[in-house]
Scaffold this motif. Structure first.
Motif, short mmCIF file in Angstrom:
data_model
loop_
_atom_site.label_atom_id
_atom_site.label_comp_id
_atom_site.label_asym_id
_atom_site.label_seq_id
_atom_site.Cartn_x
_atom_site.Cartn_y
_atom_site.Cartn_z
N HIS A 1 49.61 31.74 0.27
CA HIS A 1 49.99 30.69 1.23
C HIS A 1 48.96 30.72 2.35
CE1 HIS A 1 53.74 31.17 -0.98
NE2 HIS A 1 54.05 29.97 -0.57
N TYR B 1 57.07 27.74 -6.78
CA TYR B 1 55.73 27.37 -6.32
C TYR B 1 54.62 27.96 -7.17
CZ TYR B 1 55.64 31.84 -3.77
OH TYR B 1 55.66 33.16 -3.43
N TRP C 1 48.68 26.20 -0.66
CA TRP C 1 48.48 27.22 -1.69
C TRP C 1 47.02 27.37 -2.05
CZ3 TRP C 1 52.27 24.21 -5.21
CH2 TRP C 1 53.58 24.36 -4.75
N ASN D 1 52.91 31.32 5.57
CA ASN D 1 54.34 31.01 5.62
C ASN D 1 54.82 30.77 4.20
OD1 ASN D 1 56.89 29.97 5.87
ND2 ASN D 1 56.36 28.41 7.37
N HIS D 2 55.51 31.74 3.64
CA HIS D 2 55.96 31.66 2.24
C HIS D 2 57.08 30.65 2.03
CE1 HIS D 2 53.88 35.37 0.58
NE2 HIS D 2 53.37 35.13 1.77
N ASP D 3 57.64 30.13 3.10
CA ASP D 3 58.67 29.11 2.98
C ASP D 3 58.10 27.69 3.02
OD1 ASP D 3 60.79 30.95 2.80
OD2 ASP D 3 60.82 31.17 4.98
N HIS D 4 56.80 27.57 3.32
CA HIS D 4 56.14 26.27 3.40
C HIS D 4 55.47 26.01 2.04
CE1 HIS D 4 52.78 23.57 5.04
NE2 HIS D 4 53.85 22.84 4.87
N ASN D 5 56.16 25.25 1.19
CA ASN D 5 55.69 25.00 -0.17
C ASN D 5 55.66 23.51 -0.49
OD1 ASN D 5 55.40 27.76 -1.17
ND2 ASN D 5 57.59 27.88 -0.77
#
Length: 119
Positions: A55, A24, A70, A59-63
C-alpha cells in the motif's frame, strides 16, 4: 463420500475462492503485471506467493478498486520499503523537505538533434 457431501465441499471451495478474489491481493494480481515494482524480478504461478501488495500510502484499509494505492513488490523489496518507512517515522523525517534528494536539472539530450545534424 456421498455425492451431497462432495457437492457441498466443492461449493464451499468455490465460495472461498470468490471471497479471496474480492480481496485486494487478487485484484492487484489481475490489474498489474507480475513484476516487482522495485527490483523488476518477474513472477509466475510457481513463485507468485513471493509477490506482495504494498500500500503506497501505508494505509491497509485504503483499497480503491483501480489499484491506485497498490504496488506489487517481492517480499524482499516489500520488507525493505516498510523498514525505510519505519526509520523515517522514528527519525521524524516523514514529510520533511530537508531530507529530499536534490532534483536533477541537467538534460544530456537537450541538444541531441543539433548534435546529430551533419554540417
Amino acid at each position: 463420500m456421498s455425492q451431497n457431501k462432495a457437492n457441498q465441499i466443492v461449493a464451499e471451495a468455490r465460495r472461498a475462492k470468490e471471497e479471496r478474489e474480492k480481496g485486494y491481493r487478487e485484484q492487484a494480481l489481475k490489474l498489474f503485471p507480475w513484476i516487482c515494482g522495485r527490483c523488476t524480478r518477474e513472477f509466475d504461478h510457481k513463485n507468485l506467493r513471493e509477490l506482495t501488495v504494498h500500500h503506497t500510502n501505508h494505509n491497509h484499509d485504503h483499497n480503491p478498486p483501480d489499484g491506485s494505492n497498490w504496488e506489487l513488490l517481492c517480499v524482499y523489496c516489500h520488507d525493505n520499503e516498510h523498514q525505510r518507512f519505519e526509520e523515517q517515522v522514528r527519525s521524524g523525517s516523514k514529510g520533511s523537505s530537508e531530507n529530499k534528494a536534490p532534483v536533477a536539472t541537467f538534460n544530456p539530450f537537450a541538444d541531441l538533434k543539433k548534435m546529430m545534424q551533419k554540417d
